[in-house]
Design a protein around this motif. Structure first.
Motif, PDB file in Angstrom:
ATOM      1  N   LYS A  47       4.358 -15.428  12.749  1.00  0.00           N
ATOM      2  CA  LYS A  47       5.127 -15.954  13.583  1.00  0.00           C
ATOM      3  C   LYS A  47       4.351 -16.797  14.647  1.00  0.00           C
ATOM      4  O   LYS A  47       5.049 -17.911  15.024  1.00  0.00           O
ATOM      5  CB  LYS A  47       5.826 -14.723  14.896  1.00  0.00           C
ATOM      6  CG  LYS A  47       6.786 -15.276  15.622  1.00  0.00           C
ATOM      7  CD  LYS A  47       7.411 -13.912  16.390  1.00  0.00           C
ATOM      8  CE  LYS A  47       8.567 -14.340  17.430  1.00  0.00           C
ATOM      9  NZ  LYS A  47       8.891 -13.318  17.959  1.00  0.00           N
ATOM     10  N   ASN A  48       3.222 -16.471  14.944  1.00  0.00           N
ATOM     11  CA  ASN A  48       2.433 -17.312  15.975  1.00  0.00           C
ATOM     12  C   ASN A  48       1.978 -18.484  15.518  1.00  0.00           C
ATOM     13  O   ASN A  48       1.869 -19.765  16.050  1.00  0.00           O
ATOM     14  CB  ASN A  48       1.176 -16.546  16.208  1.00  0.00           C
ATOM     15  CG  ASN A  48       1.277 -15.820  17.314  1.00  0.00           C
ATOM     16  OD1 ASN A  48       2.324 -15.556  18.039  1.00  0.00           O
ATOM     17  ND2 ASN A  48       0.479 -14.544  17.159  1.00  0.00           N
ATOM     18  N   PHE A  50       4.187 -20.791  13.780  1.00  0.00           N
ATOM     19  CA  PHE A  50       4.909 -21.861  14.085  1.00  0.00           C
ATOM     20  C   PHE A  50       5.102 -22.363  15.242  1.00  0.00           C
ATOM     21  O   PHE A  50       5.418 -23.423  15.744  1.00  0.00           O
ATOM     22  CB  PHE A  50       6.529 -21.108  13.944  1.00  0.00           C
ATOM     23  CG  PHE A  50       6.762 -20.711  12.548  1.00  0.00           C
ATOM     24  CD1 PHE A  50       7.230 -21.763  11.849  1.00  0.00           C
ATOM     25  CD2 PHE A  50       6.711 -19.478  12.122  1.00  0.00           C
ATOM     26  CE1 PHE A  50       7.807 -21.430  10.467  1.00  0.00           C
ATOM     27  CE2 PHE A  50       6.909 -19.192  10.780  1.00  0.00           C
ATOM     28  CZ  PHE A  50       7.517 -20.122   9.815  1.00  0.00           C
ATOM     29  N   LYS A  51       3.900 -21.874  16.470  1.00  0.00           N
ATOM     30  CA  LYS A  51       3.814 -22.552  17.560  1.00  0.00           C
ATOM     31  C   LYS A  51       3.108 -23.673  17.534  1.00  0.00           C
ATOM     32  O   LYS A  51       3.184 -24.747  18.323  1.00  0.00           O
ATOM     33  CB  LYS A  51       2.887 -21.602  18.645  1.00  0.00           C
ATOM     34  CG  LYS A  51       3.541 -20.231  18.782  1.00  0.00           C
ATOM     35  CD  LYS A  51       2.628 -19.439  19.772  1.00  0.00           C
ATOM     36  CE  LYS A  51       3.253 -18.217  20.304  1.00  0.00           C
ATOM     37  NZ  LYS A  51       2.210 -17.438  20.984  1.00  0.00           N
ATOM     38  N   LYS A  52       2.512 -24.195  16.334  1.00  0.00           N
ATOM     39  CA  LYS A  52       2.036 -25.375  16.105  1.00  0.00           C
ATOM     40  C   LYS A  52       2.983 -26.652  16.084  1.00  0.00           C
ATOM     41  O   LYS A  52       2.571 -27.744  15.862  1.00  0.00           O
ATOM     42  CB  LYS A  52       1.164 -25.246  14.769  1.00  0.00           C
ATOM     43  CG  LYS A  52      -0.062 -24.300  14.759  1.00  0.00           C
ATOM     44  CD  LYS A  52      -0.899 -24.332  13.571  1.00  0.00           C
ATOM     45  CE  LYS A  52      -1.780 -23.238  13.523  1.00  0.00           C
ATOM     46  NZ  LYS A  52      -2.501 -23.059  12.215  1.00  0.00           N
ATOM     47  N   LEU A  53       4.171 -26.206  15.727  1.00  0.00           N
ATOM     48  CA  LEU A  53       5.194 -27.146  15.429  1.00  0.00           C
ATOM     49  C   LEU A  53       6.376 -27.292  16.661  1.00  0.00           C
ATOM     50  O   LEU A  53       7.156 -28.205  16.807  1.00  0.00           O
ATOM     51  CB  LEU A  53       6.286 -26.632  14.415  1.00  0.00           C
ATOM     52  CG  LEU A  53       5.480 -26.481  13.022  1.00  0.00           C
ATOM     53  CD1 LEU A  53       6.470 -25.619  12.232  1.00  0.00           C
ATOM     54  CD2 LEU A  53       4.936 -27.567  12.489  1.00  0.00           C
ATOM     55  N   LYS A  54       5.707 -26.464  17.716  1.00  0.00           N
ATOM     56  CA  LYS A  54       6.492 -26.547  19.004  1.00  0.00           C
ATOM     57  C   LYS A  54       6.148 -28.024  19.841  1.00  0.00           C
ATOM     58  O   LYS A  54       5.377 -28.010  20.623  1.00  0.00           O
ATOM     59  CB  LYS A  54       6.401 -25.448  19.745  1.00  0.00           C
ATOM     60  CG  LYS A  54       6.764 -24.068  19.281  1.00  0.00           C
ATOM     61  CD  LYS A  54       6.694 -22.967  19.969  1.00  0.00           C
ATOM     62  CE  LYS A  54       7.242 -23.029  21.266  1.00  0.00           C
ATOM     63  NZ  LYS A  54       7.151 -21.891  21.918  1.00  0.00           N
ATOM     64  N   TYR A  98       1.330 -26.263   5.976  1.00  0.00           N
ATOM     65  CA  TYR A  98      -0.105 -26.357   6.353  1.00  0.00           C
ATOM     66  C   TYR A  98      -0.396 -25.152   7.573  1.00  0.00           C
ATOM     67  O   TYR A  98      -1.540 -24.659   7.630  1.00  0.00           O
ATOM     68  CB  TYR A  98      -0.522 -27.726   6.794  1.00  0.00           C
ATOM     69  CG  TYR A  98      -1.953 -27.687   7.389  1.00  0.00           C
ATOM     70  CD1 TYR A  98      -3.182 -27.660   6.437  1.00  0.00           C
ATOM     71  CD2 TYR A  98      -2.152 -27.791   8.837  1.00  0.00           C
ATOM     72  CE1 TYR A  98      -4.348 -27.698   7.028  1.00  0.00           C
ATOM     73  CE2 TYR A  98      -3.612 -27.585   9.342  1.00  0.00           C
ATOM     74  CZ  TYR A  98      -4.691 -27.670   8.674  1.00  0.00           C
ATOM     75  OH  TYR A  98      -5.862 -27.703   8.832  1.00  0.00           O
ATOM     76  N   ILE A  99       0.674 -24.847   8.426  1.00  0.00           N
ATOM     77  CA  ILE A  99       0.413 -24.152   9.367  1.00  0.00           C
ATOM     78  C   ILE A  99      -0.130 -22.848   9.338  1.00  0.00           C
ATOM     79  O   ILE A  99      -0.872 -22.267  10.224  1.00  0.00           O
ATOM     80  CB  ILE A  99       1.846 -24.041  10.159  1.00  0.00           C
ATOM     81  CG1 ILE A  99       3.103 -23.101   9.523  1.00  0.00           C
ATOM     82  CG2 ILE A  99       2.255 -25.119  10.778  1.00  0.00           C
ATOM     83  CD1 ILE A  99       4.169 -22.775  10.371  1.00  0.00           C
ATOM     84  N   PRO A 100      -0.070 -22.207   8.149  1.00  0.00           N
ATOM     85  CA  PRO A 100      -0.785 -20.783   8.075  1.00  0.00           C
ATOM     86  C   PRO A 100      -2.646 -21.133   8.081  1.00  0.00           C
ATOM     87  O   PRO A 100      -3.234 -20.286   8.128  1.00  0.00           O
ATOM     88  CB  PRO A 100      -0.435 -20.252   6.603  1.00  0.00           C
ATOM     89  CG  PRO A 100       0.941 -20.769   6.526  1.00  0.00           C
ATOM     90  CD  PRO A 100       0.721 -22.140   7.134  1.00  0.00           C
ATOM     91  N   ILE A 101      -2.832 -22.254   7.680  1.00  0.00           N
ATOM     92  CA  ILE A 101      -4.440 -22.693   7.692  1.00  0.00           C
ATOM     93  C   ILE A 101      -4.800 -22.742   8.998  1.00  0.00           C
ATOM     94  O   ILE A 101      -4.393 -23.672   9.658  1.00  0.00           O
ATOM     95  CB  ILE A 101      -4.714 -23.841   6.569  1.00  0.00           C
ATOM     96  CG1 ILE A 101      -3.876 -23.736   5.290  1.00  0.00           C
ATOM     97  CG2 ILE A 101      -5.921 -24.045   6.457  1.00  0.00           C
ATOM     98  CD1 ILE A 101      -3.946 -24.527   4.299  1.00  0.00           C
ATOM     99  N   ALA A 102      -6.029 -22.237   9.473  1.00  0.00           N
ATOM    100  CA  ALA A 102      -6.427 -22.085  10.505  1.00  0.00           C
ATOM    101  C   ALA A 102      -7.466 -23.342  10.782  1.00  0.00           C
ATOM    102  O   ALA A 102      -7.673 -23.839  11.894  1.00  0.00           O
ATOM    103  CB  ALA A 102      -7.357 -21.019  10.959  1.00  0.00           C
TER     104      ALA A 102
END
Length: 406
Positions: A47-48, A50-54, A98-102
Motif C-alpha cells: 500500500k505504501n 502507491f505513495k510514489k504516484l501521489k 516500478y513502484i515496488p522497487i526501492a
C-alpha cells in the motif's frame, strides 16, 4: 510464493531494460518479462508503494491515457488507433510496475550495461561490414546505419542516458568506481560522435547548459555555458539557413550540404511542412482525426507537394509519421491531448526544477518528443517509461536515492 516473486521481480525489471535494444531481434523476450512483471505485481506491491504516484503530474498522465482511450472509442477508431495508444499505456504502466522497487541505482546500472552491449554489438557489426565491403566510412554512411543495433536516434538516446547516469554517479572525493564511470562517459560520447547522432549532441549540449544552474556558481561555469550556448545557437542558425535553401530548391537541383548529408533532416523538413499545411487547411481541432487517419492525410500531402517522383514514392511507401510527438498528439487526438501532454511537462518542471537529474530527464523528453514520435515505436515507449519513472520517483521526497540537490 510472495517471497520468491519479490526476489525475482527487481531482476526481471532490470533484465527488461537491459535487453530493450535487442527488441527488434526478439520481441518475445521483453514481452515475456513484461507479462511476468504484470502477473507478479499484485503479489508484491504494498500500500505504501502507491505513495510514489501521489502527484498532480502523474494524475495528468493518467488523464491523458484515459482521454486517448475514451476519445478514440467514441470516435469509432479504437481498432486502428489502439496500436499507438497501447504504447502510451505501456510507458505509464512501467511507472506503476516500478513502484515496488526501492533502489533506482540497479536500474541505472542496467541502462549503463545495456548501452555498452549495444555499442559493442554495433562496433562488431561495423568491423564485419567494413571487412566485407573493403571500404571505411563513418557518420551517416550505409555501413554505420546497417551496423547499428537499433535506429541511431534511439541508440543515441540510450547513450545519453548512460552518460547522464555516469556523470551523476561520479563522487566528488576519490572513489574506485569513478574511473569506470568516466570511461563509460568517454566511450558513449565518442560513439555518439562517430555515428553522427546530431540530436544526441544537441541534447548533451543543452544538458551541459542546464547543469550550470546547479551547484556553486562560478565564473568559469558561466563562461562555459556562454560558449556552449553560442555553439548551439550557431548550429540552429546553420539548420535554419539550410532549411530555407531546401525550401527554395527547384526540380533537379541538389540539396544543401547539411541536408545532403542528413536524410533524416530532409524527412523532417518535408513532414513538418505537410503537417503545417494540414493544420492550416483544417483549422483548430479539439479531438483530432486519429493516429491512422493522420498518416493518411500526410500521405495525401506527400502525393501533391513533393515534386521529385522518387522521393514522393519513398515518402508514400514508408508512410512517414509527423516526426514530432507534440504535432502527432494535436493532429491525431486534438488540442485536449496536446494540452494534457504539455501540462504534464509544465507540472513536472514546477515540481522537480530544483533537482538536476529529473530536470535533465524532462529536457530529454521535450527535445526527443520534438523530433520523433516516440510512442510510434516499442523501444520509444520503453525509454519514455524510464524517463517517467525518474520523474515520478523524484517528485515524492525520499523515494529516489540518486537525486540530491547539488
Amino acid at each position: 510464493m510472495r517471497i520468491l516473486l519479490a526476489a525475482i521481480y527487481p531482476y526481471a525489471f532490470l533484465l527488461l531494460y537491459f535487453i530493450i535494444p535487442f527488441d527488434d531481434h526478439g520481441r518475445i523476450f521483453p514481452n515475456i518479462l513484461l507479462a511476468l512483471l504484470v502477473v507478479a505485481f499484485p503479489f508484491i506491491v504494498k500500500k505504501n508503494d502507491f505513495k510514489k504516484l501521489k502527484s498532480w503530474s502523474v494524475a495528468i498522465l493518467f488523464l491523458l491515457c484515459a482521454y486517448l482511450l475514451i476519445n478514440s472509442t467514441l470516435a469509432g477508431r479504437i481498432d486502428s488507433d489502439f496500436k499507438i495508444i497501447s504504447k502510451v499505456l505501456l510507458s505509464f504502466g512501467l511507472v506503476i510496475l516500478y513502484i515496488p522497487i526501492a533502489d533506482v541505482r540497479k536500474l541505472n546500472s542496467a541502462i549503463i550495461f545495456s548501452s555498452l552491449v549495444a555499442i559493442i554489438y554495433s562496433v562488431y557489426n561495423f568491423v564485419l561490414i567494413t571487412h566485407e565491403t573493403g571500404s571505411f566510412a563513418l557518420g551517416e554512411s550505409p555501413q554505420v546505419v546497417e551496423s547499428l543495433l537499433v535506429d541511431r536516434l534511439y541508440l543515441g538516446l540510450l547513450s545519453t542516458f548512460s552518460i547522464l547516469i555516469s556523470f551523476l554517479a561520479i563522487k566528488k572525493k576519490f572513489h574506485p568506481n569513478n574511473n569506470y564511470y568516466l570511461a563509460n562517459i568517454i566511450i558513449n560520447l565518442v560513439f555518439i560522435i562517430l555515428i553522427a547522432s546530431k540530436i544526441s549532441i544537441i541534447v548533451l549540449t543543452v544538458l551541459f547548459l542546464i547543469r550550470q544552474f546547479y551547484g556553486k556558481k562560478k565564473v568559469w561555469k558561466m563562461v562555459a555555458a556562454s560558449l556552449a550556448l553560442a555553439a548551439l545557437v550557431g548550429f540552429f542558425g546553420v539548420m535554419k539557413y539550410e532549411k530555407q535553401a531546401f525550401n527554395k530548391l527547384k526540380p533537379g537541383e541538389g540539396a544543401p550540404n547539411f541536408i545532403e548529408n542528413s536524410i533524416t533532416w530532409e524527412i523532417r523538413t518535408v513532414v513538418w511542412q505537410c503537417a503545417e499545411e494540414i493544420i492550416r487547411n483544417e483549422g483548430f481541432t479539439l479531438t483530432g482525426a486519429g493516429f491512422y487517419e493522420t498518416k493518411d492525410k500526410l500521405v495525401s500531402c506527400y502525393d501533391t507537394q513533393i515534386i521529385d517522383k522518387a522521393t514522393e514514392q519513398k515518402f508514400i511507401s514508408q508512410r512517414y509519421n509527423t516526426h514530432s510527438q507534440f504535432i502527432d498528439f494535436y493532429l491525431s487526438a486534438g488540442f485536449i491531448a496536446f494540452f494534457l501532454f504539455v501540462l504534464f511537462i509544465i507540472l513536472n518542471f514546477i515540481q522537480v526544477h530544483n533537482y538536476f537529474l529529473p530536470t535533465a530527464m524532462l529536457a530529454i523528453l521535450v527535445m526527443y518528443c520534438s523530433v520523433e514520435n516516440v510512442f510510434q515505436r516499442q523501444i520509444g515507449a520503453y525509454y519514455m517509461g524510464f524517463i517517467l519513472i525518474v520523474l515520478a520517483t523524484s517528485i515524492t521526497a525520499g523515494t529516489n536515492n540518486e537525486i540530491k540537490k547539488s
